[in-house]
Design a protein around this motif. Structure first.
Motif, PDB file in Angstrom:
ATOM      1  N   ILE A  72      46.139  16.678 -17.551  1.00  0.00           N
ATOM      2  CA  ILE A  72      45.633  15.682 -16.607  1.00  0.00           C
ATOM      3  C   ILE A  72      46.178  14.306 -16.985  1.00  0.00           C
ATOM      4  O   ILE A  72      46.038  13.870 -18.122  1.00  0.00           O
ATOM      5  CB  ILE A  72      44.087  15.680 -16.585  1.00  0.00           C
ATOM      6  CG1 ILE A  72      43.584  17.031 -16.091  1.00  0.00           C
ATOM      7  CG2 ILE A  72      43.569  14.547 -15.716  1.00  0.00           C
ATOM      8  CD1 ILE A  72      42.081  17.158 -16.089  1.00  0.00           C
ATOM      9  N   LYS A  73      46.778  13.640 -16.012  1.00  0.00           N
ATOM     10  CA  LYS A  73      47.404  12.336 -16.256  1.00  0.00           C
ATOM     11  C   LYS A  73      46.638  11.177 -15.630  1.00  0.00           C
ATOM     12  O   LYS A  73      46.896  10.032 -15.947  1.00  0.00           O
ATOM     13  CB  LYS A  73      48.832  12.326 -15.690  1.00  0.00           C
ATOM     14  CG  LYS A  73      49.721  13.428 -16.205  1.00  0.00           C
ATOM     15  CD  LYS A  73      50.156  13.161 -17.606  1.00  0.00           C
ATOM     16  CE  LYS A  73      51.170  14.193 -18.037  1.00  0.00           C
ATOM     17  NZ  LYS A  73      50.930  14.691 -19.352  1.00  0.00           N
ATOM     18  N   ASP A  74      45.707  11.458 -14.731  1.00  0.00           N
ATOM     19  CA  ASP A  74      44.975  10.406 -14.024  1.00  0.00           C
ATOM     20  C   ASP A  74      43.561  10.291 -14.604  1.00  0.00           C
ATOM     21  O   ASP A  74      42.833  11.287 -14.691  1.00  0.00           O
ATOM     22  CB  ASP A  74      44.911  10.733 -12.535  1.00  0.00           C
ATOM     23  CG  ASP A  74      44.320   9.616 -11.700  1.00  0.00           C
ATOM     24  OD1 ASP A  74      44.081   8.526 -12.251  1.00  0.00           O
ATOM     25  OD2 ASP A  74      44.100   9.835 -10.493  1.00  0.00           O
ATOM     26  N   PRO A  75      43.123   9.085 -15.000  1.00  0.00           N
ATOM     27  CA  PRO A  75      41.785   8.948 -15.588  1.00  0.00           C
ATOM     28  C   PRO A  75      40.664   9.315 -14.614  1.00  0.00           C
ATOM     29  O   PRO A  75      39.634   9.840 -15.044  1.00  0.00           O
ATOM     30  CB  PRO A  75      41.712   7.476 -15.988  1.00  0.00           C
ATOM     31  CG  PRO A  75      42.796   6.799 -15.266  1.00  0.00           C
ATOM     32  CD  PRO A  75      43.840   7.819 -14.978  1.00  0.00           C
ATOM     33  N   LEU A  76      40.858   9.075 -13.326  1.00  0.00           N
ATOM     34  CA  LEU A  76      39.825   9.430 -12.346  1.00  0.00           C
ATOM     35  C   LEU A  76      39.644  10.946 -12.276  1.00  0.00           C
ATOM     36  O   LEU A  76      38.520  11.445 -12.237  1.00  0.00           O
ATOM     37  CB  LEU A  76      40.172   8.880 -10.960  1.00  0.00           C
ATOM     38  CG  LEU A  76      39.217   9.244  -9.829  1.00  0.00           C
ATOM     39  CD1 LEU A  76      37.819   8.714 -10.115  1.00  0.00           C
ATOM     40  CD2 LEU A  76      39.727   8.710  -8.505  1.00  0.00           C
ATOM     41  N   VAL A  77      40.730  11.687 -12.299  1.00  0.00           N
ATOM     42  CA  VAL A  77      40.659  13.152 -12.264  1.00  0.00           C
ATOM     43  C   VAL A  77      39.983  13.676 -13.527  1.00  0.00           C
ATOM     44  O   VAL A  77      39.125  14.560 -13.468  1.00  0.00           O
ATOM     45  CB  VAL A  77      42.074  13.757 -12.093  1.00  0.00           C
ATOM     46  CG1 VAL A  77      42.040  15.265 -12.196  1.00  0.00           C
ATOM     47  CG2 VAL A  77      42.694  13.308 -10.776  1.00  0.00           C
TER      48      VAL A  77
END
Length: 124
Positions: A72-77
């Protein structure tokens, strides 16, 4: 100006037993670092800010969780994935705490200090 790096907190345990306090601490630290927007819906955060937020969140995860959410690269995800995994604790912990609070009696303890300790444990 005070150094925010010194105000560290405990990493999220893989069992999730400290999720509620970890989530609050993480949210506060991200807001203090002007990165709070990265974990909100419909955010317009720059990729640099997202990368900083991911570094911060990853530094405060258990090693098992780091490897599990490595892709996972997106903090929101990542934030949503951890919330979906551990946020059910409110529904499990709150009824027990309410029961303990209702049945808390000072005469069940040997000292006021023990009573205060139990009271603070329930409220936290």
């Amino acid at each position: 100006m005070m150094n925010l790096a010194k105000l560290d907190f405990v990493a999220l345990d893989i069992t999730g037993k400290n999720y509620l306090t970890w989530a609050m601490d993480t949210k506060i630290h991200l807001e203090a670092g002007n990165l709070g927007e990265t974990i909100k819906e419909e955010n317009s955060a720059f990729s640099q800010d997202r990368a900083k937020a991911m570094i911060f969140i990853h530094c405060h995860l258990d090693e098992g969780l780091k490897s599990e959410y490595l892709t996972i690269k997106d903090p929101l995800v990542l934030w949503k994935a951890l919330r979906n995994r551990y946020n059910h604790q409110k529904t499990m912990i709150l009824p027990r705490a309410r029961y303990e609070w209702t049945h808390l009696r000072i005469q069940d303890f040997k000292s006021v200090a023990e009573y205060n300790s139990a009271m603070f444990r329930i409220s936290s």
